[in-house]
Write an enzyme that holds these catalytic residues in place. Structure first.
Site, PDB file in Angstrom:
ATOM      1  N   ASP A   1      42.086  45.060  33.565  1.00 24.17           N
ATOM      2  CA  ASP A   1      41.035  44.368  34.325  1.00 24.17           C
ATOM      3  C   ASP A   1      39.931  43.768  33.453  1.00 24.17           C
ATOM      4  OD1 ASP A   1      39.955  43.557  36.840  1.00 24.17           O
ATOM      5  OD2 ASP A   1      38.522  45.200  36.778  1.00 24.17           O
TER       6      ASP A   1
ATOM      7  N   SER B   1      40.270  38.676  41.087  1.00 23.94           N
ATOM      8  CA  SER B   1      40.652  39.957  41.678  1.00 23.94           C
ATOM      9  C   SER B   1      41.827  39.767  42.634  1.00 23.94           C
ATOM     10  CB  SER B   1      39.474  40.529  42.465  1.00 23.94           C
ATOM     11  OG  SER B   1      38.372  40.697  41.613  1.00 23.94           O
TER      12      SER B   1
ATOM     13  N   HIS C   1      36.883  39.192  32.270  1.00 20.51           N
ATOM     14  CA  HIS C   1      37.674  39.760  33.369  1.00 20.51           C
ATOM     15  C   HIS C   1      39.156  39.578  33.035  1.00 20.51           C
ATOM     16  CE1 HIS C   1      38.345  39.790  38.034  1.00 20.51           C
ATOM     17  NE2 HIS C   1      38.479  40.986  37.517  1.00 20.51           N
TER      18      HIS C   1
ATOM     19  N   THR D   1      47.060  43.819  37.392  1.00 19.93           N
ATOM     20  CA  THR D   1      47.629  45.141  37.106  1.00 19.93           C
ATOM     21  C   THR D   1      49.147  45.038  36.943  1.00 19.93           C
ATOM     22  OG1 THR D   1      45.821  46.136  38.346  1.00 19.93           O
ATOM     23  CG2 THR D   1      47.722  47.541  37.907  1.00 19.93           C
TER      24      THR D   1
ATOM     25  N   ARG E   1      34.035  44.223  47.644  1.00 13.63           N
ATOM     26  CA  ARG E   1      32.787  43.779  47.034  1.00 13.63           C
ATOM     27  C   ARG E   1      32.077  42.805  47.966  1.00 13.63           C
ATOM     28  NH1 ARG E   1      33.746  40.523  43.552  1.00 13.63           N
ATOM     29  NH2 ARG E   1      36.007  40.690  43.418  1.00 13.63           N
TER      30      ARG E   1
ATOM     31  N   SER F   1      43.035  48.000  50.025  1.00 14.08           N
ATOM     32  CA  SER F   1      43.103  49.432  49.717  1.00 14.08           C
ATOM     33  C   SER F   1      43.507  49.600  48.252  1.00 14.08           C
ATOM     34  CB  SER F   1      44.067  50.152  50.652  1.00 14.08           C
ATOM     35  OG  SER F   1      45.334  49.536  50.646  1.00 14.08           O
TER      36      SER F   1
ATOM     37  N   ASN G   1      57.731  36.888  34.886  1.00 11.69           N
ATOM     38  CA  ASN G   1      56.618  36.230  34.185  1.00 11.69           C
ATOM     39  C   ASN G   1      56.751  36.371  32.661  1.00 11.69           C
ATOM     40  OD1 ASN G   1      55.564  35.460  36.631  1.00 11.69           O
ATOM     41  ND2 ASN G   1      54.171  37.208  36.792  1.00 11.69           N
TER      42      ASN G   1
HETATM   43  O1  SAT Z   1      36.324  46.398  43.516  1.00 15.84           O
HETATM   44  S1  SAT Z   1      36.460  45.931  42.159  1.00 15.84           S
HETATM   45  O2  SAT Z   1      35.469  44.901  41.891  1.00 15.84           O
HETATM   46  O3  SAT Z   1      36.281  47.017  41.245  1.00 15.84           O
HETATM   47  C1  SAT Z   1      38.010  45.301  41.980  1.00 15.84           C
HETATM   48  C2  SAT Z   1      38.041  43.840  41.965  1.00 15.84           C
HETATM   49  O4  SAT Z   1      37.552  43.210  42.891  1.00 15.84           O
HETATM   50  O5  SAT Z   1      38.578  43.289  40.989  1.00 15.84           O
HETATM   51 MN    MN Z   2      39.008  42.793  38.634  1.00 15.52          MN
END
Ligand code: SAT
Ligand code: MN
Length: 594
Positions: A283, A256, A234, A261, A77, A374, A502
């Protein structure tokens, strides 16, 4: 199919007129309306393979899966090119880039004029949220990228169900995406919340180009949530089932690439036999107050766009299983037998490997084989830990909200807030070290309130006020906690083992809610003592645990000074209740000074 033929079948006039308007601007050779079918997927995948945009992986090793290599300048991003274009700059606030809507539309129209000549324009209708859910919303993304269409098919409920849900209504999110020539000088991701519209130009990367995700489900939806009395966050959503069979749900916000995940599909440690974790989402959470006065959450998405490096059978065994088929990999390395590889996969790299740029990898070069950001795109149906309520139109009731950053110092393993306002304060003051998910320096601490700094579609001060106000609507509010899996000892090593372990911290939270666990009051919140956590079978020395749980006055003095700077930056929109909380905290920390 030509535009004319299609318009006879699509009944929604607002939709057909908007699509025609964008087609007049971008002049594609043809317009294809996507129905989301299997046959369409196969046809588009074949096209993408022919053009070189997708590489089929081995049908034995990774059935139904493909590798995509993005342009090396388009791998994350781009927050500096992401804009919130509200009519007044005040509404975007000091943490968002802003530009005036009229000027921005005019500039983007200029860039897009004739931009799809010789190409196909795809119209991708999609639903965010479970079908039939009162939470669900429709978006339509126009794109010239087959890669985007195939990813959207995994990430959303795409095609026919969306048109059925939309009917004749006009309230759909209008997304225009065009890759242009991927020149960073002509790249902009612009949001117009007042128009329910997103224009994204010059990037094919996930968060910039899959407009359902950060653009709609967070930036636009957070604005809508403020107006309509709900929250777009988020956050992952997980269900934690005890051996007795009762399940409680936790929503957790992390920036992020901080392990959302992994946490969402965690495998309990051996000592927690009989406990199970179920994933509702990994997410994004849309949260509303239910008739029962509790906060209920749905995951608006239908798939996962997870970070590949570091994913292995220890950190996330469920993810390793789910990416075994029908997935799209972006910028990972490829083996000579058509499988994928990334750093931190546990297995040593095979002797020969093609790196993420498509070149033979030389391990001695120091270059990474897979790009640090990636990704895999995988349908949520692939997840062995998928919650039976992931598609539940009502969502799930939330017992605890967790905020978490990546902090080498200061922040203890877990903190419990004293009340809702203090919990909002903890979220609002969250700091985290930056990761490879966004372009720019990695490892720098920045304030990332509620992990929403890059994703809040309006003024952050107003956002905090909205959070504070929600308390009045939630009769039975979830308890708010803060966690930090990433604190380091003086030896520079992580103090906490993380991953499946965790669960021990989540279990303490549930015990706190049930009044079954003790905690110590500190000026910054309630912290467990070492003996309050179930550490059975964990090979971590007591003094390391004490260090991980320590609240150190000198560290917190620096922390509140940095928070104060951040609050000042937010200016007059900052709610007085949080300023008061801050003053109180500064006083008690200084009072605690030896
Ligand atoms: O690339 S995304 O924004 O979808 C994933 C992230 O940065 O959390
Ligand atoms: Mn995210």
């Amino acid at each position: 199919m030509t535009l004319k033929e299609e318009r006879n079948e699509i009944k929604n006039r607002a939709l057909t007129e908007w699509v025609a308007e964008i087609a007049r601007l971008t002049t594609p050779d043809q317009v294809v309306w996507c129905d989301g079918s299997e046959a369409e997927k196969d046809r588009l995948a074949a096209l993408a393979v022919k053009s070189g945009s997708l590489i089929p992986l081995s049908p034995q090793k990774k059935p139904g899966s493909f590798l995509h290599r993005s342009d090396p300048n388009d791998v994350a991003r781009t927050e500096h090119l992401t804009f919130v274009c509200t009519p007044s700059q005040r509404d975007a606030g000091p943490t968002n880039n802003w530009s005036p809507p009229d000027q921005t539309y005019a500039k983007l129209r200029g860039w897009l004029k004739g931009s799809m000549r010789g190409r196909t324009m795809y119209v991708v209708p999609y639903v965010m949220g479970p079908l039939g859910s009162p939470f669900a919303k429709v978006g339509v993304e126009i794109t010239d990228s087959v890669y985007v269409v195939l990813n959207m098919r995994i990430m959303t409920r795409m095609g026919a169900p969306a048109l059925a849900m939309l009917g004749e209504r006009e309230d759909f999110c209008r997304g225009v995406h065009c890759t242009l020539d991927l020149n960073p000088d002509r790249r902009l991701i612009c949001h117009f919340p007042q128009d329910n519209a997103i224009w994204s130009v010059g990037s094919g990367y996930g968060g910039n180009a899959l407009l359902s995700k950060k653009c709609f489900a967070l930036r636009i939806a957070s604005w809508q949530g403020r107006g309509e009395g709900w929250l777009a966050e988020h956050m992952l959503i997980l269900g934690l089932q005890s051996p007795a069979g009762d399940t409680r749900y936790i929503a957790a916000a992390f920036p992020s690439a901080c392990g959302k995940t992994n946490l969402a599909m965690l495998t309990p440690p051996a000592e927690f036999a009989g406990w199970k974790v179920f994933t509702v989402g990994d997410d994004i959470a849309w949260l509303r107050v239910g008739d029962d006065g509790r906060l209920w959450a749905v995951n608006p998405e239908n798939g996962y766009f997870g970070v590949a490096p570091g994913t292995n059978s220890h950190s996330n065994p469920n993810a390793m299983k789910m990416v075994g088929h029908d997935s799209i990999f972006t910028n990972v390395a490829m083996t000579t037998d058509g499988d994928v590889w990334w750093e931190g996969m546990e297995t040593a790299p095979p002797e020969k490997l093609i790196d993420w740029r498509g070149r033979p990898w030389n391990p001695g070069s120091g270059d990474k084989a897979a790009h640090p950001n990636s990704r895999f795109t995988t349908p949520m149906a692939n997840n062995p830990a998928l919650s039976p309520h992931a598609n539940d139109p009502q969502g799930v009731p939330i017992s605890a909200i967790v905020f978490g950053g990546r902090r080498a110092t200061t922040m203890p393993l877990v903190l419990e807030s004293q009340n809702w306002t203090h919990g909002v304060y903890l979220g609002a003051t969250m700091g985290s070290e930056t990761t490879a998910a966004a372009a720019g320096a990695v490892g720098v601490v920045r304030r990332d309130p509620m992990a929403m700094l890059p994703f809040c579609g309006y003024n952050m001060g107003d956002y905090f006020a909205h959070w504070l106000q929600m308390e009045g609507a939630i009769k039975n509010p979830p308890r708010i906690f803060m966690v930090n899996w990433f604190r380091k000892g003086s030896d520079g090593k992580f103090l906490w083992p993380g991953f499946g372990e965790n669960l021990r911290v989540l279990k303490w939270m549930l015990d706190r809610i049930d009044g079954r666990a003790t905690a110590t009051d500190t000026p910054v919140g309630r912290v467990p003592r070492v003996e309050d956590l179930n550490l059975h079978g964990l090979d971590t020395a007591g003094d390391r645990m004490r260090e991980d749980l320590a609240v150190k006055t000198d560290e917190w003095s620096a922390e509140v000074a940095s928070t104060a700077e951040f609050f000042d930056k937010l200016g007059p929109a900052m709610p007085p209740a949080l300023r008061d909380k801050h003053r109180g905290l500064v006083n008690s920390i200084n009072g605690a000074r030896p």
